[in-house]
Design a protein around this motif. Sequence first.
Motif, mmCIF file in Angstrom:
data_model
loop_
_atom_site.group_PDB
_atom_site.id
_atom_site.type_symbol
_atom_site.label_atom_id
_atom_site.label_comp_id
_atom_site.label_asym_id
_atom_site.label_seq_id
_atom_site.Cartn_x
_atom_site.Cartn_y
_atom_site.Cartn_z
ATOM 1 N N GLY A 13 -2.266 -1.807 -3.304
ATOM 2 C CA GLY A 13 -3.477 -2.015 -2.504
ATOM 3 C C GLY A 13 -4.122 -3.374 -2.674
ATOM 4 O O GLY A 13 -5.324 -3.510 -2.490
ATOM 5 N N ALA A 14 -3.324 -4.383 -3.030
ATOM 6 C CA ALA A 14 -3.899 -5.730 -3.154
ATOM 7 C C ALA A 14 -4.101 -6.352 -1.780
ATOM 8 O O ALA A 14 -5.084 -7.045 -1.540
ATOM 9 C CB ALA A 14 -3.004 -6.619 -4.008
ATOM 10 N N LEU A 15 -3.146 -6.141 -0.875
ATOM 11 C CA LEU A 15 -3.213 -6.747 0.451
ATOM 12 C C LEU A 15 -3.651 -5.720 1.485
ATOM 13 O O LEU A 15 -3.209 -4.576 1.454
ATOM 14 C CB LEU A 15 -1.837 -7.300 0.848
ATOM 15 N N ASN A 53 0.808 -1.228 0.000
ATOM 16 C CA ASN A 53 0.000 0.000 0.000
ATOM 17 C C ASN A 53 0.836 1.270 0.000
ATOM 18 O O ASN A 53 0.645 2.138 -0.836
ATOM 19 C CB ASN A 53 -0.940 0.001 1.207
#
Lengths: 158, 590
Positions: free
Chosen positions: B170-172, B164
């Motif tokens: 912002g995948a995790l 992030n």
Amino acid sequence: MTQISLAKCKVDQLVKLCEEFGNQEGELINVLHKAQELVGYLPREVQEVIARQLNIPVSKVYGVVTFYSFFTMTPKGEHPISVCMGTACYVRGAEKVLDEFKRVLKINVGETTPDGKFSLTSLRCVGACGLAPVVLIGEKVYGRVTPGEVEKILKEFN
Amino acid sequence: MENNITLKIDNREISVPKGTTILEAARELGIDIPTLCYMNLKDLCIKNAPASCRICVVEVEGRKNLAPSCATRCENNMVVRTNTMRVLNARRVVLELMLSDHPSDCLVCAKSGNCELQDTAIKLGIREIPFAGEKSEFKVDLSPSIRRDASKCIYCRRCEMMCNDVQTVGALGAVNRGFSSVVMPAFDEALIDSECTFCGQCVAVCPVGALTELSHTNRLINDLANPSKTVIVQTAPAVRAALGEEFGLPAGTSVTGKMVAALRQLGFAKVFDTDFAADLTIMEEGTELLGRLNAFLNGDKEVKLPIITSCCPGWVNFFEKQFPDLLDRPSSARSPQQMFGAIAKTYWAEKMGIKREDLIVVSVMPCLAKKFESERDEFKTNGDPDVNYSISTRELAALIKETNINFMQLPDEDFDAPLGESTGAAVIFGASGGVMEAALRTAYEIQTGKTLENVDFEGVRGIENLKEATIDVDGFELKVAVAHSLGTARKLMNELRAGTCKYHAIEVMACPGGCIGGGGQPFHHGDSARIKARAKALYTEDAEKSFRKSHENPYIVSLYEEFLGKPMSERAHHLLHTCYFNRGKEIIEQ
């Protein structure tokens, strides 16, 4: 390309809602509150629209939705059941009543039956401690409920 | 800096600048307070100190509770004890609780021997786990690049910070609360369906085995043992600058010769170099740059500038998902890995009389996104991939150890011809700024017809996230920018979207520091000096090369003469260029 679909009127309402909060990332919780009021729950599609409008990753939105127990991703049932777990109800056996609802409906707290008829939540004190343990189904109040009465109560809604 | 805070740690006095944490001050004294969630890549300005693991607690005189040393700032006259009974007990209980919710399959865990949780358990002398209780269980998520096993997550949130704050992907994200907290993609989606770019930076920082690479080592062992297959290998520039670390050599030791010898001993029919394809990339990308630039100079208003590099598959995934409106800006040139595969399975295979189906091309990469890239449909002919699969620097090191090859005793050997020859320009591809520098060396000479006397473009070198330079090309001021980490790239892309971008050419590498800091490299364990040292190894190797400009590579010259014609020819387009797809999310209104 991943496609997310949502009714146009809902998208418009959500876009407007986000605008009311200036599309500010810091207003995420307020936006989610209003969105849940509007839609009844916060399905994926709603979270995707909010993420897009506030220009934040959807993982952040999902993180907040799953952190606060107030937010739910499950639609409420036609007859929402709330079992009071406040102190008075608790000591008079509310947990056993709740367990019986779970057993009969085959769902957990926060879930909705597959036919959409009932959803189950617990809450803290409805101010009717004299009637403990108390169960609310929709607007209707049931007092001094025992586990043995649960099936009978549910039959009223069939 | 002014030393204005004086305190005592374990009865030793120290003065530190204001703002220093107890942990940093203790480390300066050589006191090694254990940590788990804490990570500080100083040179890259990347820090994770959420004080979430509570392993680093210390006792501060006058303070009721133990203090997390990673997040507590030093104060004047503070008296800190890092090893009292109370502290040791607290650390043990915290660790034992963590271990009580962690799988005990260490013997077969991919991270065994490289696990910071394991190291801490050793350091704290844990011999039993007294707490029996519920365990968090999640299904394993396999993607083409990354294996994600959330059951092993200790919630340090390093991956979340990388994904992030540094990469802005912002995948995790952190999900749920309390015992069921975990870091995962939104809606518990598989990584492949998320925003993930497979840059692998989450894997690079995960202290445990929750995030590891998808290994192709066993597949490779099987293929090497198959007599009906010709198995050849290509190695990316950054591998040689880091592989030695796995064998105890100091970071920054270049082990090119030993690496080639080891690959030969492993049984590869030919040991080739991705650097050859890097030179080829410069020929194609450099020509494309000049094409767009000259069109611009001739008044073409439609020309798409800036041109942006496309060597980095993590970056390609990023712009396909996040900037699908700007797909016409990046160069159409394939990455060196894919150029190599395409040439090996056509030009070279034909030359050698090897049938495509009998040839297996393996790549050794510092990168996890390369695993995904090799599986892309655009890079397949009748279902057969140009690069069959890619293994990481770490996987190669493990394989060398498994096969009893004494790496340190290996002689230095040379790559095979013709696809093993490269110039200094190709070697520096592995460090941020290298591709731009290589392109400038060639583009300058082609554009001006003059010899470039000083080939060192210092302005685009270094560990800074964003470097800018203006190069005088026969009176024209060419403005270039070099970005590493996807967060920096996002800033440039936002400028481009807003119409305020002032550059003609941009290089982007997804990983901090470039490929030398890739997700497939030996674990840095929070030591960013290792990444810096690797860059130095590449620039040294460049300076020692007899050819330092891609267009001077004699084998590249003959490849064009014999096979491709000229850069951007029809055949070159077919084999060496690609197109990009809109892989962004679209909200359909019904």
